[in-house]
Design a protein around this motif. Structure first.
Motif, short mmCIF file in Angstrom:
data_model
loop_
_atom_site.label_atom_id
_atom_site.label_comp_id
_atom_site.label_asym_id
_atom_site.label_seq_id
_atom_site.Cartn_x
_atom_site.Cartn_y
_atom_site.Cartn_z
N VAL A 101 0.85 -1.17 0.00
CA VAL A 101 0.00 0.00 0.00
C VAL A 101 0.90 1.24 0.00
N GLY A 102 0.70 2.12 -0.96
CA GLY A 102 1.56 3.29 -1.06
C GLY A 102 3.00 2.92 -1.38
N PRO A 103 3.25 2.13 -2.44
CA PRO A 103 4.61 1.69 -2.76
C PRO A 103 5.47 2.84 -3.28
N PRO A 104 6.78 2.68 -3.25
CA PRO A 104 7.66 3.71 -3.81
C PRO A 104 7.58 3.75 -5.33
N ALA A 105 7.98 4.85 -5.90
CA ALA A 105 8.07 4.96 -7.35
C ALA A 105 9.24 4.10 -7.84
N ILE A 106 9.06 3.45 -8.98
CA ILE A 106 10.09 2.59 -9.55
C ILE A 106 10.73 3.29 -10.74
N VAL A 107 12.05 3.31 -10.76
CA VAL A 107 12.81 3.74 -11.93
C VAL A 107 13.59 2.52 -12.41
N ARG A 108 13.39 2.13 -13.64
CA ARG A 108 14.09 0.96 -14.21
C ARG A 108 15.21 1.46 -15.11
N THR A 109 16.45 1.15 -14.75
CA THR A 109 17.59 1.50 -15.60
C THR A 109 18.02 0.27 -16.37
N ARG A 110 18.06 0.38 -17.67
CA ARG A 110 18.49 -0.71 -18.55
C ARG A 110 19.88 -0.37 -19.07
N ARG A 127 6.06 -1.12 -17.67
CA ARG A 127 5.02 -0.10 -17.53
C ARG A 127 4.71 0.21 -16.07
N ARG A 128 5.13 -0.62 -15.16
CA ARG A 128 4.99 -0.31 -13.74
C ARG A 128 5.95 0.80 -13.31
N ALA A 129 7.03 0.95 -14.06
CA ALA A 129 8.03 1.96 -13.71
C ALA A 129 7.52 3.36 -14.04
N LYS A 130 7.78 4.29 -13.12
CA LYS A 130 7.44 5.69 -13.38
C LYS A 130 8.33 6.27 -14.46
N ALA A 131 9.56 5.75 -14.54
CA ALA A 131 10.51 6.20 -15.56
C ALA A 131 11.43 5.04 -15.91
N VAL A 132 11.90 5.04 -17.16
CA VAL A 132 12.86 4.06 -17.63
C VAL A 132 14.08 4.82 -18.16
N VAL A 133 15.25 4.43 -17.68
CA VAL A 133 16.50 5.08 -18.09
C VAL A 133 17.33 4.07 -18.87
N THR A 134 17.85 4.47 -20.01
CA THR A 134 18.77 3.63 -20.77
C THR A 134 20.13 4.31 -20.86
N THR A 135 21.15 3.54 -21.18
CA THR A 135 22.50 4.09 -21.25
C THR A 135 22.91 4.48 -22.67
N GLY A 136 21.97 4.43 -23.60
CA GLY A 136 22.24 4.83 -24.97
C GLY A 136 20.95 5.05 -25.73
N GLU A 137 20.98 5.88 -26.75
CA GLU A 137 19.77 6.21 -27.50
C GLU A 137 19.25 5.03 -28.30
N SER A 138 20.14 4.19 -28.84
CA SER A 138 19.67 3.02 -29.61
C SER A 138 18.90 2.06 -28.71
N ASP A 150 5.55 4.80 -23.32
CA ASP A 150 5.34 6.22 -23.51
C ASP A 150 6.71 6.90 -23.65
N PRO A 151 7.00 7.51 -24.79
CA PRO A 151 8.33 8.13 -24.99
C PRO A 151 8.69 9.16 -23.93
N ALA A 152 7.69 9.79 -23.33
CA ALA A 152 7.96 10.82 -22.31
C ALA A 152 8.52 10.20 -21.04
N ARG A 153 8.36 8.88 -20.84
CA ARG A 153 8.83 8.23 -19.62
C ARG A 153 10.15 7.48 -19.83
N VAL A 154 10.69 7.51 -21.05
CA VAL A 154 11.92 6.76 -21.33
C VAL A 154 12.99 7.75 -21.78
N VAL A 155 14.10 7.79 -21.06
CA VAL A 155 15.14 8.76 -21.35
C VAL A 155 16.50 8.07 -21.42
N SER A 156 17.32 8.53 -22.34
CA SER A 156 18.69 8.01 -22.47
C SER A 156 19.64 8.91 -21.68
#
Length: 321
Positions: A101-110, A127-138, A150-156
């Motif tokens: 109940v009231g879990p923390p926000a998840i950020v998934r780094t790939r 999709r459970r992650a509030k944001a997804v981070v990658t280490t490269g644009e490809s 959602d492209p707005a939630r995925v950042v390199s």
């Protein structure tokens, strides 16, 4: 903000170093950061060097014990954000948060470029992650295409460089001094690779190419640690290249880059599929600079090979099982 980084890997390489470097930076900005990893992971020992608090949890694999341990930690400590980094800890975090109940926000780094399957389970996890981070644009584009995120939630966010430790050489005298500090001849020319000794870093391809150059005045520096020590040694012997070994100390690596006259990274893409003659199913092909792989670290040493090399010393730390 209270931040928990989770890492299932027991190895030691760029991914683990990035986690600790970023944790140290966030602590310096006033956040409370803790790293969770298996008790026998290399990170559990190295975290102290980065002045990052660490908690050991059985999260190396996707097990009931790991789920219960991580869920209990999240329920008791209530972090604001959980940043996951590998497969097992990402699944354990996703499942644990789904039951809180009231879990923390998840950020998934790939961090790695191994293809991700677009099955419903992976779609649910990412999709459970509030944001997804990658280490490269490809890699970012791959996740967007395969998982329909959602492209707005995925950042390199490419891995940063500490410019206080790694800075360009401004004077020839600095390069000569760096060579002398490493026991290298300032009059000779060196090209080098600084990378974990893993198959997908391309060391074996590099050795084949270097042997074909037939330029006695050019020497190759191989700096790093990892499970490919044996195969690389066998390749060196088969090609008849002389070897000079040194203990590899992390503090010396900036000096190694300064000492080199050129830097190489012949990375390959690792694909998991069964292939004839390859029981592990590892198939590789040339990669661009945005691709990377990972695995367990098993050894630590610096090799210099070229004409007239003589064996010196090496160090092999305790294995991480």
């Amino acid at each position: 903000m209270k931040i928990l980084h989770t890492e299932a890997s027991c190895g030691w390489g760029g991914q683990e170093i990035r986690i600790l470097e970023e944790s140290r930076g966030l602590i310096g900005r006033g956040h409370k950061v803790t790293v969770a990893c298996p008790a026998h992971a290399r990170m559990a020992v190295e975290a102290a060097r980065f002045e990052v608090p660490v908690v050991t949890l059985p999260i190396e694999f996707k097990t009931i014990a790991g789920f219960r341990a991580l869920r209990g930690y999240l329920a008791h400590h209530a972090p604001d954000v959980v940043n996951t980094h590998s497969s097992a800890d990402s699944w354990l975090t996703g499942l644990a948060c789904a039951t809180l109940v009231g879990p923390p926000a998840i950020v998934r780094t790939r961090h790695i470029s191994a293809p991700v399957s677009g099955n419903p389970f992976n779609r649910w996890l990412y999709r459970r992650a509030k944001a997804v981070v990658t280490t490269g644009e490809s890699l970012r584009r791959h996740l967007l295409n395969v998982l329909d995120l959602d492209p707005a939630r995925v950042v390199s966010v490419p891995t940063g460089i500490d410019t206080k430790r790694f800075s360009p050489v401004k004077r020839a005298a600095d390069k000569a001094a760096a060579k002398l500090a490493l026991g290298l001849d300032p009059a000779l020319r060196y090209v080098g690779i600084v990378a974990t000794l893993r198959s997908w870093k391309g060391h074996l391809f590099l050795l084949d190419a270097f042997a074909r150059l037939q330029r006695p005045g050019l020497h190759l520096l191989i700096v790093g640690e990892g499970p490919m020590r044996g195969p690389i040694e066998e390749k060196l012997a088969a090609l008849g290249l002389g070897v000079k070994r040194h203990a590899d100390r992390p503090a010396q690596r900036p000096g190694t880059l300064v000492a080199g006259d050129g830097r190489l990274l012949p990375a390959v893409i690792r694909q998991r599929r069964r292939a004839a003659g390859d029981p592990a199913g590892n198939v590789v092909r040339p990669a661009d600079r945005n691709h990377a792989g990972r695995g367990d670290s098993r050894s630590r040493e610096r090799w210099r090979h070229g004409a007239g090399g003589a064996t010196q010393r090496c160090r092999r730390p305790k294995r991480c099982h």
